[in-house]
Design a protein around this motif. Structure first.
Motif, PDB file in Angstrom:
ATOM      1  N   SER A 135       0.807  -1.218   0.000  1.00  0.00           N
ATOM      2  CA  SER A 135       0.000   0.000   0.000  1.00  0.00           C
ATOM      3  C   SER A 135       0.846   1.276   0.000  1.00  0.00           C
ATOM      4  CB  SER A 135      -0.985  -0.013   1.169  1.00  0.00           C
ATOM      5  OG  SER A 135      -0.651   0.909   2.142  1.00  0.00           O
ATOM      6  N   ASP A 183      -5.713   1.465  -0.805  1.00  0.00           N
ATOM      7  CA  ASP A 183      -6.954   1.788  -0.118  1.00  0.00           C
ATOM      8  C   ASP A 183      -7.279   0.832   1.049  1.00  0.00           C
ATOM      9  OD1 ASP A 183      -9.121   3.484   0.090  1.00  0.00           O
ATOM     10  OD2 ASP A 183     -10.421   2.131  -1.065  1.00  0.00           O
ATOM     11  N   TYR A 184      -6.345  -0.057   1.358  1.00  0.00           N
ATOM     12  CA  TYR A 184      -6.517  -0.919   2.538  1.00  0.00           C
ATOM     13  C   TYR A 184      -6.247  -0.113   3.817  1.00  0.00           C
ATOM     14  CZ  TYR A 184      -7.021  -5.621   0.503  1.00  0.00           C
ATOM     15  OH  TYR A 184      -7.488  -6.736  -0.132  1.00  0.00           O
ATOM     16  N   ASN A 198      -8.462   0.398   6.646  1.00  0.00           N
ATOM     17  CA  ASN A 198      -9.570   1.222   6.170  1.00  0.00           C
ATOM     18  C   ASN A 198     -10.836   0.379   6.017  1.00  0.00           C
ATOM     19  OD1 ASN A 198     -11.300   2.943   4.891  1.00  0.00           O
ATOM     20  ND2 ASN A 198     -10.248   2.850   2.905  1.00  0.00           N
ATOM     21  N   ARG A 200     -13.716   1.274   5.356  1.00  0.00           N
ATOM     22  CA  ARG A 200     -14.667   1.741   4.351  1.00  0.00           C
ATOM     23  C   ARG A 200     -14.457   0.964   3.057  1.00  0.00           C
ATOM     24  NH1 ARG A 200     -17.417   6.229   4.678  1.00  0.00           N
ATOM     25  NH2 ARG A 200     -17.381   7.303   6.658  1.00  0.00           N
ATOM     26  N   ASN A 201     -13.340   0.265   3.002  1.00  0.00           N
ATOM     27  CA  ASN A 201     -13.044  -0.548   1.823  1.00  0.00           C
ATOM     28  C   ASN A 201     -13.592  -1.958   2.054  1.00  0.00           C
ATOM     29  OD1 ASN A 201     -11.928  -2.143  -0.137  1.00  0.00           O
ATOM     30  ND2 ASN A 201      -9.829  -1.375   0.100  1.00  0.00           N
ATOM     31  N   LYS A 203     -13.201  -4.623   0.626  1.00  0.00           N
ATOM     32  CA  LYS A 203     -12.219  -5.706   0.467  1.00  0.00           C
ATOM     33  C   LYS A 203     -11.536  -6.021   1.786  1.00  0.00           C
ATOM     34  CE  LYS A 203     -10.758  -4.853  -4.237  1.00  0.00           C
ATOM     35  NZ  LYS A 203      -9.900  -3.780  -4.696  1.00  0.00           N
TER      36      LYS A 203
END
Ligand code: TEU
Length: 540
Positions: free
Chosen positions: A113, A122-123, A169, A171-172, A174
């Motif tokens: 990342s 975005d992790y 994160n 909000r991700n 994944k």
């Protein structure tokens, strides 16, 4: 479904400090395997293991670099399987620490990342600075900034704990899928649940500036937000409900109201949680500023939580807290008496009791004399900050000595032999000098030891329905006296607890079921730090 986690007594192991089988100075899985029969004998039905995953150990394993492997210091996956297997044979359910607010900065995801083009960017929570300043004004749990600048990409990443613990994160979507997979991996291996670390801070609702506060500026943006509730329900729906397991949340700064929402069975989030209010009663604003322990305040808070929630995860000690006998008891003149009293209190409350390694022999705070003996990243940071703020040296040291987490992290004291029987090598952290007096081997031979008492009390709890599932009613709280009742349709038990060094009067009738003074009659006078369980009720 059978809620077996409500009927069992839990025990927490901090693996680094439990038992070292190979002489490298660090406790390990083989050490734990070796002591499973000891835990069985103690009456333990749930074992919570602090992290044993791969980690660069910036925060002793709470910075995970691989969730699916065992740190070589602790052993191998084959040994972990063996541990799970043997625990199963002994009917001990194993619970793992689930640390998902953050990973280590050495985790593969984070390494990838660092590249802004990577799908892993975005992790984590990366943000540009604001005109040369940090993305917001938040402060961290560990007395340092919570944004770290990355030269390579010119952006900052968020870390609520140490800078080697970047926040994931959530909000991700994944990220959540990854976490679900990790949970399934361990559940398939046979673990029976998770202690979900700082679970109520995982969802950051916004990254706006926070209201300026003494501690944790910014917390209104992430403490128990709706997003966290949703995640918990999703984890339950997609993963946990498919296994015979439970979760206990470590939920910081919860109020009875937020805790109720997080653990209300009908909402299908957590099965129970660790709250902190009782552990904060001897502190002013932050744990580093300790005040005198006031039993009345402590017991009032316990009562409040007993009444607010149907089911609590009860604890007086863990790897983040000083030893309870040094804090709520008297580790000088009444160590054994007050340790037994705290045992009765913990195991008589309604909820699942969690005992921390060494508590069952009345281990005390570490008798360290200098910063060189300290190992904890949090203590280093706080000491540094206090130096910057020009706190006098003696006071800085006092803060660490009284509140530092290493108090509970010194090795388990097994015997009066070399290194307390913990290791044949050089222990990673000092051993308390009182090990020649306070150790398992000596206490096993003594029927009136703290250990013998824990065994007795746990046995009593394990076979007494009233203590396991009866209701709770507060009867009386005086300055140094706490009386409560456990009841159901067929009877009740009155629990009388003294926090006093002197004799205390409390009139009550009823046959003693168990007393820390081992008596068969109760004459209305409690001896110093006595705790007693009486058959029947005494009235209000
Ligand atoms: O602890 C979270 C936490 O908020 C506190 O208990 C914290 O450790 C500290 O004492 C605040 O002053 C969990 C783990 O239990 C702890 O060992 C970890 O260091 C921390 O999270 C970060 O992973």
């Amino acid at each position: 479904m059978n809620q077996w986690w409500r009927d069992r007594v839990a025990y927490q192991i901090y693996p680094r400090s439990f038992l070292d089988s190979d002489g490298n100075g660090i406790g390990d899985l083989r050490g734990i395997i070796h002591k499973l029969p000891y835990l069985k004998e103690l009456g333990i039905g749930i074992l919570w293991l602090s992290p044993v995953y791969c980690s660069p150990n910036d925060d002793n394993g709470y910075d995970i670099s691989d969730y699916r492997d065992i740190h070589p210091d602790f052993g191998t996956m084959a040994e972990m399987d063996k541990l799970l297997d043997l625990a199963k044979k002994l009917d001990i359910r194993v619970v793992m620490d689930l640390v998902i607010n953050h990973t280590s900065d050495e985790h593969e995801w984070f390494k990838k990342s660092r590249d802004p083009e990577s799908p892993y960017r975005d992790y984590y929570i990366w943000r540009p600075g604001r005109n040369g300043r940090k993305p917001n004004n938040w402060t961290s749990f560990f007395a340092e900034d919570c944004w770290e600048y990355d030269e390579h990409s010119g952006e900052y990443y968020l870390h609520l704990f140490s800078k080697k613990q970047p926040d994931l994160n959530f909000r991700n979507p994944k990220v959540l899928e990854e976490i679900k997979d990790i949970m399934r991996f361990w559940l398939h291996k046979g673990v029976s649940g998770f202690r979900c670390e700082v679970i109520n801070v995982i969802f950051k609702e916004s990254l706006e500036d926070g209201r300026k506060r003494m501690i944790l500026t910014g917390r209104e943006h992430y403490l128990t937000r709706e997003g966290t509730h949703e995640i918990l329900r999703e984890l339950r729906r997609d993963v946990l409900s498919r296994f015979d397991c439970f979760t206990v949340g470590e939920t910081v700064m919860v109020t009875p109201k937020t805790a109720f929402d997080l653990s209300d069975p009908s909402r299908k989030e957590l099965d129970m949680l660790f709250s902190f209010e009782h552990m904060d009663t001897d502190a002013v604003i932050v744990k580093w500023f300790r005040t005198r322990f006031r039993p009345k305040k402590f017991c009032n808070v316990l009562c409040k939580w007993q009444t607010a929630l149907d089911w609590n995860a009860n604890y007086f000690e863990n790897h983040d807290q000083p030893r309870c006998v040094s804090r709520f008891g008297d580790d000088r003149d009444y160590r054994s008496e007050s340790a037994k009293m705290l045992c009765v209190l913990l195991l008589s409350l309604r909820g699942t009791p969690f005992i921390y390694q060494g508590q069952e022999i009345g281990m005390t705070n570490f008798d360290f004399t200098s910063m060189e003996q300290i190992r904890d990243v949090e203590s280093f940071n706080v000491y540094r900050l206090a130096t910057r703020l020009h706190f006098p040296k003696a006071f800085r040291w006092h803060m660490i000595q009284q509140s530092g987490r290493d108090n509970a992290r010194t090795p388990m004291q097994w015997s009066p032999g070399r290194n307390a029987g913990f290791s044949s090598g050089t222990p990673w952290i000092g051993i308390n000098r009182n090990y020649t007096d306070i150790n398992v081997e000596t206490q096993e031979k003594n029927p009136s030891s703290v250990l013998a008492f824990y065994q007795k009390m746990i046995r009593l709890r394990n076979k007494t329905k009233l203590l396991k599932s009866g209701g709770f009613r507060c009867v009386k709280i005086r300055r140094k006296l706490f009386v409560f009742e456990r009841f159901n349709e067929s009877g009740s038990i009155t629990v009388i607890i003294s926090f006093s060094k002197k004799a205390v009067r409390f009139r009550a009738s009823g046959k003693p079921i168990l007393s820390t003074c081992d008596r068969s009659e109760y004459d209305g006078i409690l001896r110093p730090y006595e705790a007693i369980l009486l058959q029947g009720r005494v009235g209000g």
